[in-house]
Scaffold this motif. Structure first.
Motif, PDB file in Angstrom:
ATOM      1  N   GLY A  46      37.431  28.858  42.082  1.00 38.43           N
ATOM      2  CA  GLY A  46      36.996  30.748  43.526  1.00 38.43           C
ATOM      3  C   GLY A  46      35.449  30.262  44.141  1.00 38.43           C
ATOM      4  N   ARG A  47      34.670  29.914  43.802  1.00 36.56           N
ATOM      5  CA  ARG A  47      33.349  29.282  44.739  1.00 36.56           C
ATOM      6  C   ARG A  47      34.037  28.549  46.076  1.00 36.56           C
ATOM      7  NH1 ARG A  47      28.724  31.834  45.112  1.00 36.56           N
ATOM      8  NH2 ARG A  47      27.570  29.330  45.004  1.00 36.56           N
ATOM      9  N   GLY A  49      37.364  27.821  46.894  1.00 36.61           N
ATOM     10  CA  GLY A  49      37.778  28.089  47.725  1.00 36.61           C
ATOM     11  C   GLY A  49      39.650  27.729  47.861  1.00 36.61           C
ATOM     12  N   TYR A  51      41.933  27.791  46.038  1.00 40.87           N
ATOM     13  CA  TYR A  51      42.643  29.747  45.308  1.00 40.87           C
ATOM     14  C   TYR A  51      44.199  29.123  44.803  1.00 40.87           C
ATOM     15  CZ  TYR A  51      39.335  31.672  48.635  1.00 40.87           C
ATOM     16  OH  TYR A  51      38.442  31.572  49.447  1.00 40.87           O
ATOM     17  N   LEU A 103      49.225  30.450  50.333  1.00 46.41           N
ATOM     18  CA  LEU A 103      48.125  29.642  50.955  1.00 46.41           C
ATOM     19  C   LEU A 103      47.270  29.530  52.249  1.00 46.41           C
ATOM     20  CD1 LEU A 103      47.562  27.618  47.834  1.00 46.41           C
ATOM     21  CD2 LEU A 103      46.173  29.457  48.039  1.00 46.41           C
ATOM     22  N   THR A 107      44.845  32.246  53.150  1.00 48.26           N
ATOM     23  CA  THR A 107      43.794  32.807  52.527  1.00 48.26           C
ATOM     24  C   THR A 107      42.358  31.440  53.650  1.00 48.26           C
ATOM     25  OG1 THR A 107      44.238  29.957  51.334  1.00 48.26           O
ATOM     26  CG2 THR A 107      44.760  32.058  50.239  1.00 48.26           C
ATOM     27  N   ASP A 108      41.882  31.271  52.872  1.00 50.64           N
ATOM     28  CA  ASP A 108      40.975  29.577  54.468  1.00 50.64           C
ATOM     29  C   ASP A 108      40.792  28.400  52.865  1.00 50.64           C
ATOM     30  OD1 ASP A 108      39.277  31.204  52.127  1.00 50.64           O
ATOM     31  OD2 ASP A 108      37.612  31.247  53.318  1.00 50.64           O
ATOM     32  N   GLY A 109      41.698  28.474  52.456  1.00 49.01           N
ATOM     33  CA  GLY A 109      41.386  27.042  51.532  1.00 49.01           C
ATOM     34  C   GLY A 109      41.696  25.676  52.257  1.00 49.01           C
ATOM     35  N   ASP A 115      46.030  21.968  47.246  1.00 51.83           N
ATOM     36  CA  ASP A 115      46.071  22.857  45.992  1.00 51.83           C
ATOM     37  C   ASP A 115      47.447  22.901  45.923  1.00 51.83           C
ATOM     38  OD1 ASP A 115      44.922  24.821  44.878  1.00 51.83           O
ATOM     39  OD2 ASP A 115      44.195  25.868  46.244  1.00 51.83           O
ATOM     40  N   GLN A 154      36.381  16.234  48.534  1.00 53.94           N
ATOM     41  CA  GLN A 154      35.520  18.043  49.005  1.00 53.94           C
ATOM     42  C   GLN A 154      34.202  17.669  48.081  1.00 53.94           C
ATOM     43  OE1 GLN A 154      37.208  20.447  50.628  1.00 53.94           O
ATOM     44  NE2 GLN A 154      38.451  18.861  51.269  1.00 53.94           N
TER      45      GLN A 154
END
Length: 183
Positions: A46-47, A49, A51, A103, A107-109, A115, A154
């Motif tokens: 979660g911290r 991204g 998700y 996503l 989202t900003d993943g 993911d 990452q």
């Protein structure tokens, strides 16, 4: 990532290693350790991204409770039939497309396709595990190889090492479960 977050990630990686060892041994307590590991990774993913993987870890908490109940006595290892295999494949594809859409658009993943793919394979593999299907190990191998590369890229090095170990453990688990026997 902060230093406390790094320690939390390392703790999650260690409990994840214990989980997979217990899985290989087909020990029911793996489900309890899985809950703890999942709670850690809900926070970590979660911290950062990731998700879908955060959501998968919420699912893991629920499926771990189900697995703990289902494995009151260690169920026999079984083979995945053609209908179940088709169901699993369709589930992976369906979950992937839904997650990728969400996503990619909401989202900003950092890598929505990876993911989504890791998450969809993980959901299905965990369901297969709860039913003691031997072939769940193959799904884990594919998901873990991809996860190792993505998380290393990452900068999630303890998590990348964990998924690399998961890949090796999945090969070992497959061989062990195969030697124990599948119906």
């Amino acid at each position: 990532m902060t230093i406390p977050d790094l320690y939390i990630e390392i703790f999650g990686a260690l409990t994840g290693m214990i989980y997979v060892l217990l899985e290989i041994l087909k020990h029911r307590s793996m489900w309890i350790v899985g809950i703890l590991t999942s709670l850690v990774y809900i926070y970590i993913f979660g911290r950062l991204g990731f998700y879908a993987m955060m959501g998968v870890n919420i699912y893991y908490v629920g499926i771990s409770i189900y697995g703990l109940w289902r494995w009151k006595a260690a169920p026999d290892i079984c083979r995945t039939g053609k209908r179940t295999a088709l169901f699993c494949l369709l589930a992976v594809v369906s979950i992937f497309f839904v997650l990728y859409f969400v996503l990619g658009h909401f989202t900003d993943g950092p890598v929505p396709w990876a993911d989504a793919l890791i998450a969809s394979m993980s959901v299905v593999a965990t369901w297969m595990l709860s039913h003691s299907y031997l072939e769940q190990w193959g799904v884990w191998i594919a998901a873990n190889v991809l996860a190792t590369a993505v998380y290393g890229w990452q900068g999630l090095y303890p998590t990348a090492v964990l998924y690399m170990a998961y890949t090796v453990a999945a090969v070992v688990g497959y061989r062990r479960w195969l030697s124990v026997g599948a119906d």
